[in-house]
Scaffold this active site. Structure first.
Site, PDB file in Angstrom:
ATOM      1  N   ALA A 159       0.834  -1.072   0.018  1.00 44.17           N
ATOM      2  CA  ALA A 159      -0.160   0.001  -0.001  1.00 44.17           C
ATOM      3  C   ALA A 159       1.008   1.325  -0.012  1.00 44.17           C
ATOM      4  O   ALA A 159       0.567   2.227  -0.672  1.00 44.17           O
ATOM      5  CB  ALA A 159      -0.841  -0.004   1.196  1.00 44.17           C
ATOM      6  N   VAL A 224      15.102  -7.806  -1.191  1.00 47.01           N
ATOM      7  CA  VAL A 224      16.267  -6.971  -0.495  1.00 47.01           C
ATOM      8  C   VAL A 224      17.146  -7.704   0.437  1.00 47.01           C
ATOM      9  O   VAL A 224      16.341  -8.267   1.361  1.00 47.01           O
ATOM     10  CB  VAL A 224      15.994  -5.756  -0.006  1.00 47.01           C
ATOM     11  CG1 VAL A 224      17.002  -4.872   0.665  1.00 47.01           C
ATOM     12  CG2 VAL A 224      14.959  -4.700  -0.986  1.00 47.01           C
ATOM     13  N   CYS A 307      -2.966  -2.210  12.208  1.00 48.42           N
ATOM     14  CA  CYS A 307      -4.514  -2.029  12.557  1.00 48.42           C
ATOM     15  C   CYS A 307      -4.669  -2.431  13.864  1.00 48.42           C
ATOM     16  O   CYS A 307      -5.126  -3.817  14.033  1.00 48.42           O
ATOM     17  CB  CYS A 307      -5.239  -2.752  11.259  1.00 48.42           C
ATOM     18  SG  CYS A 307      -7.007  -2.354  11.301  1.00 48.42           S
ATOM     19  N   ASP A 444       4.133   0.594   7.645  1.00 49.13           N
ATOM     20  CA  ASP A 444       4.178   0.054   9.011  1.00 49.13           C
ATOM     21  C   ASP A 444       5.766  -0.097   9.402  1.00 49.13           C
ATOM     22  O   ASP A 444       5.808  -0.393  10.622  1.00 49.13           O
ATOM     23  CB  ASP A 444       3.582  -1.465   8.688  1.00 49.13           C
ATOM     24  CG  ASP A 444       2.072  -1.237   8.461  1.00 49.13           C
ATOM     25  OD1 ASP A 444       1.444  -0.238   8.639  1.00 49.13           O
ATOM     26  OD2 ASP A 444       1.517  -2.166   7.917  1.00 49.13           O
ATOM     27  N   CYS A 487      -9.374   3.916  11.576  1.00 54.13           N
ATOM     28  CA  CYS A 487      -9.595   2.366  12.151  1.00 54.13           C
ATOM     29  C   CYS A 487     -11.022   2.292  12.066  1.00 54.13           C
ATOM     30  O   CYS A 487     -11.799   2.531  12.960  1.00 54.13           O
ATOM     31  CB  CYS A 487      -8.922   1.958  13.640  1.00 54.13           C
ATOM     32  SG  CYS A 487      -9.302   0.187  13.897  1.00 54.13           S
TER      33      CYS A 487
END
Length: 555
Positions: A159, A224, A307, A444, A487
């Site tokens: 995302a 990576v 989340c 994140d 949320c």
């Protein structure tokens, strides 16, 4: 799943699924080697699941996990020993097959001519030239002279990565941008809660990676291995190096399934499930529909997690189904939360507590899941005591939804970009790395104290795009991120408490309260979650169309 032949005895492939094993046996394979550590990806079955399928098909399976970018000579020796002793032919797999091919190349060095190693790997679709260089230089990985160079390199095509690439191209279309991600598919992870609640199908939450990344970007389908910021380089598996002027790091986080004893062996069976994995969310709904009486436990580990409301979302939707089908009075629901509060922003707690009472949920704060015995249907929790000590509490269950502990990816934690806790160390406002000024982070994997949500990435992407272009001389001012996160708490089927807030838990509603008061459950918020946000994600956020995400200019 298409095995790629290296030799008569060994083929390699990307991640396989338990359902692929019978087909592999039919192809004639006798053994399987898993080179991918458990929990590396959100759609990854554990080795235990693969091993069960292998035994059922009469195959031998061996676990030789190697962290991405950390293929050592000792790993190659262990892999070579497995090749020598396991029944043949053998299939070895990892995320993409590159790690397994690298292990084979290192194991064969000295026995097979390097030209043959390179030729066989190339025929299978793997570039081992970097490994050849590593062998020739006695193990050193040279990144001072990479073949490929880009204005901007983005690590991660999820995302955050796709969104920031879209935002950059929307502002300046002739940038030379590379996106590094080994995944074949892109997931709309906010939809998995609704899969587990029987609202969405899994297929509604997934698309091919190539279809969501900007066409102008170069997609480097590789993992990576590490970073060399002093030489402005990213090192890939296979020892290939990519050079950049600016680097954006957003690989997401790692679900640490192995952090709970016994979980990898039982997840996906014995009544143990999780909406945090694509292939397990349907099992959640299967368990919910099948449970008519007993104890249902929902767990939440210590922060940070992505989340933070997802564990209780699963609980509310499950309880709502049991209420609607007349089973709720026969089911004891527990929410075992390692934290001390139901939700981190107090303004939303009263509405949530109304549903806790409606569903007769037993709240157990300070309860951290530490082990699971699936066959016995027993779970053990470390319970925090007032004096700071802990005691172990054991419970039985008929169904258990687990939220796994979460950490930064291994290649981030082992890098110079990480802080002491392992997260990408960025300024919380500009999202610029605190040490390397031409490196930015979002999503994140960073250490910013916001909620780790897709909504946060939607707001962060334009900020990073503006600040990178400022550094390149295309903008006069820098922009700042205020910590926005959202949320949508699915408290029942058809209603949502829409939590929106910035740093410090300050409320930040997107709509007038007369239209949608996020502190109260509403049908409007449900329609936003179910019908409006998915197309906004696919068609706007990932395409550089910044819906309600205008970045704030630094004062």
């Amino acid at each position: 799943m298409t095995p790629k032949k290296l030799t008569d005895d060994l083929s390699v492939s990307p991640q396989i699924l338990p359902g692929d094993v019978a087909e592999l046996a039919a192809m004639g394979f006798k053994s399987i080697i898993d080179n991918r550590p458990d929990g590396e990806g959100s759609d990854q079955p554990s080795f235990a699941e693969i091993e069960r399928a292998a035994k059922a098909s009469g195959l031998t399976a061996r676990y030789v996990p190697v962290e991405s970018g950390k293929v050592s000579d000792a790993d190659a020796v262990e892999f070579g020993a497995a090749l020598a002793h396991m029944p043949k032919p053998i299939l070895a797999y990892c995320r993409t097959g590159t790690r397994s091919t690298t292990l084979w190349a290192l194991a064969e060095a000295g026995r097979m001519p390097m030209a043959d190693i390179l030729s066989k790997a190339s025929a299978a679709g793997y570039d081992m030239s970097g490994v050849a260089s590593r062998i020739a230089t006695g193990g050193r990985i040279a990144s001072s002279g990479p073949v490929e160079k880009y204005d901007i390199v983005i690590v991660g095509g999820g995302a955050a990565g796709a969104a920031v690439a879209g935002s950059l191209f929307a502002r300046k279309g002739n940038l030379k941008i590379a996106i590094i991600d080994p995944a074949d598919v892109h997931y709309y992870q906010p939809g998995w809660t609704l899969v587990g609640g029987g609202v969405f199908t899994p297929e509604q939450t997934v698309r091919k990676m190539g279809s969501v990344l900007p066409r102008k970007a170069t997609w480097i389908k590789a993992a990576v291995a590490g970073f060399d910021p002093d030489n402005n380089s990213v090192v890939l598996e296979g020892c290939r190096a990519i050079r950049y002027d600016h680097l954006i790091v957003c690989p997401g986080l790692k679900l640490n399934w192995g952090g709970i004893e016994g979980l990898t062996e039982t997840i996906g069976k014995n009544g143990v499930t999780s909406n945090y994995r694509y292939d397990l969310a349907p099992y959640t709904w299967e368990l919910v529909k099948g449970l008519k009486a007993g104890r249902a436990i929902f767990t939440q580990p210590p922060m940070p997690i992505k989340c933070a409301g997802a564990p209780q979302k699963a609980m509310y939707l499950s309880a709502d189904h049991w209420l609607r089908t007349g089973c709720l009075n026969k089911i004891n629901i527990e929410f075992d939360n390692a934290g001390a509060v139901l939700f981190g922003v107090p303004d939303y707690v009263p509405a949530l507590m109304n549903y806790i009472e409606r569903y007769h949920v037993q709240l157990n704060f300070g309860h951290n899941l530490v082990s699971v015995d699936g066959p016995a249907k027993r779970a053990r929790f470390a319970k925090a005591l007032p004096d700071g000590t802990k005691e172990i509490v054991e419970k039985s269950f008929d169904m258990m939804h687990v939220c796994p502990p979460q950490i930064a990816p291994d290649f981030i934690r082992a890098s110079v970009l990480a802080d002491a806790a392992g997260w990408v160390d960025v300024d919380p406002s500009t999202l610029r790395h605190k040490t390397y000024k031409n490196i930015f982070g979002l999503g994140d994997a960073t250490n910013t104290p916001n909620a780790k949500t897709a909504a946060a990435a939607r707001k962060q992407a334009p900020v990073v795009a503006e600040n990178v272009l400022h550094d390149m001389g295309y903008r006069q001012s820098q922009c700042v991120y205020d910590g926005y996160g959202s949320c949508p708490l699915t408290v029942e089927r058809g209603k949502i408490v829409l939590a929106e807030f910035t740093y410090g838990g300050k409320l930040s509603p997107s709509f007038p309260s007369a239209l949608l008061d996020g502190r109260k459950p509403s049908r409007a918020a449900w329609l936003l979650k179910e019908r409006i946000l998915p197309p906004i994600y696919w068609q706007a956020m990932l395409k550089g169309r910044e819906w309600m995400a205008k970045p704030k200019v630094m004062a």
